[in-house]
Design an enzyme around this catalytic site. Structure first.
Site, PDB file in Angstrom:
ATOM      1  N   TYR A   1       0.773  -1.235  -0.006  1.00 60.02           N
ATOM      2  CA  TYR A   1       0.112  -0.098  -0.056  1.00 60.02           C
ATOM      3  C   TYR A   1       0.793   1.278  -0.042  1.00 60.02           C
ATOM      4  CZ  TYR A   1      -2.919   3.801   1.725  1.00 60.02           C
ATOM      5  OH  TYR A   1      -3.825   4.809   1.653  1.00 60.02           O
TER       6      TYR A   1
ATOM      7  N   GLU B   1      -3.889   7.583  -3.545  1.00 55.83           N
ATOM      8  CA  GLU B   1      -3.145   6.355  -3.053  1.00 55.83           C
ATOM      9  C   GLU B   1      -3.132   5.094  -4.173  1.00 55.83           C
ATOM     10  OE1 GLU B   1      -5.651   4.930   0.326  1.00 55.83           O
ATOM     11  OE2 GLU B   1      -7.121   4.083  -0.953  1.00 55.83           O
TER      12      GLU B   1
END
Lengths: 381, 290
Positions: free
Chosen positions: A101, A189
């Site tokens: 991530y 993101e």
């Protein structure tokens, strides 16, 4: 403003982030044709502004073009969290070795954009933060200098021990940072950032949220707004320069200022009612704004009573009164209205209202109580 | 006494010839604020309302007038530059009224202002007022009266509502500060609470928060650890649905952080009074002044 996955990926790709090829389809046949052209297994992914698309069945793996057509048929038109899916992203399915991530969010505490990176990607990062916070590295960036090379490398090494992979990851973080700054994001993101079995890093999903205050100076980003994915009343309000959020109750609220608007909603609840909306007519009001506000509120059939709560500072209460008179003259109200106003030009406002058959109070609590009463009685006033 | 501004405040108005700037410059002058200069590039040498000298730059204005405070009414895309210009010119208190400043701009402005040893209030705020002495910003002067309650708030009109109710009940204020609702602002609750604690005139504090972020929880922890004066708090947005933005960038509930319930709990844990409705401030403050 939220971007769709495919829009975020376009911006990330333009900044250099490696992303598997993908195209938008609005029909099952288009999805099939795209899959055929790629000659590989694809993912068909619903493009709606809602989290939990996968759980809702909006993301499917399709080994063949026929499967892509079949899955697209199922996904197009389905409803995810009240939003109808009108387009799908058809993208080459990645071989997944491991998932990381990488995200940036503007942080109130440090007053900087903060990178969050974790080798535990692919799932809900909030879950990781709550249960295993040691798996996340937080790294604030001073935007006056930008993301420095050693900072990016530190994060790269946090994800991968191997220097080649760490360098690849650091480069992607630089690219993500560039995309974040160039689009005026409050959040960007990549989740997951996939390491393929052949040692390549690719971004398999991307998300971007744009700071609405940036849109005036970034017309190219503003043009990405997808009004079809928003409630029509909210689009209407934004175009009229009002901040409006539809809720489920029956007391329609028109207030100036966000804090007072929320406090008014709270007071409606306090006295046993239920607000139908949040609506802030903003600082410098003019009668036109009030006309638009009334139009938007009265288009909600749930509304049984309309409550005005205006504290005149910059907002002139006589402007508001004139707006109410103009709007109701053109379109007579079918539900009762309770008006509370005080402050700038209050005496003029009260006279305007009285001359046109309205009454006004200057007590917030009394007005809210009255509005709740009228709404719960079924609007038989 | 008061916090941040008083009768000795010498004010520059940046954007004094604009629509909002000129309107509020007049209002501030009528209130008695010493407006010593205006700044509008290209209008240096002119006078505002026939009296206040206008300069091309903040630097020139400070050099000529010795101003120590500036208030900013320029459009959002120019606000960041205006704040930094004021800091660079040596202004020690900068109040930015402008709404809609991009938050990424603020990530540059905040450290710049800090490094220049200045205090920033705002952006996207109503400013502040010390009743009877000076007002900087847009808080309506007639709803305030001198007294000993300090008021600090993230909202604009909600603050007016509560200040008005206090005044009507005969409860005056030492200073009222609107810190603004943006995610990055120059002055937070704790800064104001510490100033009120140190101000001999202030006997009690009214604090108005909103959903979103953790500023109120941090303020509550500060109150518990460092304050002797009583504080009464309120949170707007108790009934707001999660995940929706309510106008202010500040008013967002995201995840578990920043709900009204969480904030109110932190107030209670700090021994604060909690107003359920705006009108409740009157009795709660009265009891604490007695």
């Amino acid at each position: 403003m939220n971007l769709h996955e495919y829009q975020a990926k376009e911006l990330l790709r333009a900044a250099g982030v490696p992303i598997p090829p993908g195209e938008i389809a609005t029909t099952p046949e288009q999805a099939e044709a795209i899959a055929k052209r790629y000659g590989a297994a694809v993912m068909v992914k619903a493009q709606v502004h809602a989290g939990g698309r996968g759980k809702a069945g909006g993301v499917k793996f399709c080994p063949t073009p026929e499967a892509a057509k079949e899955k697209a048929t199922a996904i197009l038109g389905m409803t995810i969290k009240d939003l109808t899916v009108e387009k799908v992203l058809v993208t080459v399915a990645a071989d997944i070795g491991s998932e990381a991530y990488v995200g940036i969010i503007v942080d109130r505490a440090t007053k900087k954009p903060v990178f969050m990176v974790s080798a535990a990607g692919g799932i809900d990062i909030e879950e990781v933060a709550a249960t295993t916070p040691e798996l996340i590295l937080y790294h604030p960036v001073d935007t006056r200098y930008g993301l420095l090379s050693f900072e990016a490398m530190r994060m790269g090494f946090f994800l991968f021990k191997d220097v080649k992979l760490a360098r690849q990851a650091a480069k992607i973080m630089q690219q993500l940072y560039t995309a974040f700054m160039n689009a005026g994001c409050s959040l960007a993101e990549i989740n997951p950032l996939v390491l393929t079995p052949t040692g390549e890093l690719i971004a398999v999903d991307g998300k971007m949220v744009i700071d609405d205050n940036e849109l005036d100076r970034r017309p190219d980003i503003a043009a990405l707004r997808d009004e079809s994915s928003e409630a029509p009343s909210e689009v209407d309000a934004r175009n009229a320069n009002l901040t409006f959020i539809k809720l489920d109750g029956n007391v329609g609220c028109v207030v100036n200022g966000a804090g007072l608007a929320m406090a008014t909603m709270d007071l409606v609840k306090y006295y046993g009612g239920d607000p139908a909306n949040f609506l802030d007519i903003g600082g410098s009001s003019n009668p036109e704004k009030v006309v638009n506000a009334l139009r938007i509120i009265t288009s909600d059939p749930n509304v049984k009573c309309i409550l005005f709560n205006i504290f005149g500072g910059i907002t002139r209460t006589d402007d508001v009164a004139n707006g109410i008179v103009t709007a109701t003259r053109a379109n007579p109200l079918k539900v009762p209205i309770v008006i509370r106003l005080t402050g700038t030009n209050e005496e003029i406002a009260v006279k305007i209202l009285q001359d046109n058959g309205f009454s006004a109070s200057n007590d917030m609590d009394a007005a809210v109580q009255r509005a709740v009463e009228l709404a719960t009685k079924g609007g038989a006033a | 006494m008061s916090i941040f501004i008083d009768h000795s405040t010498k004010l520059i108005v940046q954007g004094i010839t604009g629509r909002d700037g000129s309107f509020h410059a007049k209002q501030m002058m009528e209130y008695g604020t010493q407006v010593v200069a205006g700044v509008t590039p290209g209008k240096g040498g002119q006078r505002f309302e026939g009296t206040v000298p206008i300069f091309d730059t903040v630097y020139d204005a400070v050099q000529a007038t010795g101003a120590n405070t500036s208030v900013i009414y320029v459009p959002p895309m120019f606000a960041a530059d205006a704040m930094m210009e004021a800091a660079a010119a040596g202004v020690k208190l900068i109040v930015c009224i402008t709404e809609g400043v991009p938050v990424l701009d603020m990530t540059k402005v905040y450290p710049y202002v800090k490094e220049h040893d200045a205090r920033l209030i705002g952006p996207n705020c109503p400013g502040l007022i010390t009743p009877g002495q000076s007002k900087v910003g847009i808080i309506p002067g007639r709803i305030c009266m001198p007294g000993n309650v300090g008021v600090v708030s993230r909202s604009g009109t909600l603050t007016y509502e509560i200040v008005n109710q206090l005044t009507k009940a005969g409860i005056g204020q030492s200073s009222c500060v609107g810190i603004g609702g943006d995610p990055i602002n120059g002055t937070n609750f704790i800064d104001c609470l510490a100033a009120f604690e140190a101000d001999p005139q202030t006997k009690a504090i009214a604090m108005m928060g909103e959903i979103g972020g953790t500023d109120e929880q941090e303020a509550a922890a500060f109150i518990k650890a460092h304050m002797k004066k009583p504080v009464v708090g309120f949170i707007a947005g108790q009934t707001a649905p999660p995940g929706r933005r309510m106008g202010h960038a500040g008013a967002i509930i995201s995840g578990s952080e920043g709900t009204a319930a969480e904030k109110i709990e932190s107030f209670l844990a700090a021994g604060m009074g909690v107003a359920q409705r705006p009108v409740d401030f009157v009795d709660l403050i009265k009891a604490r002044l007695a």
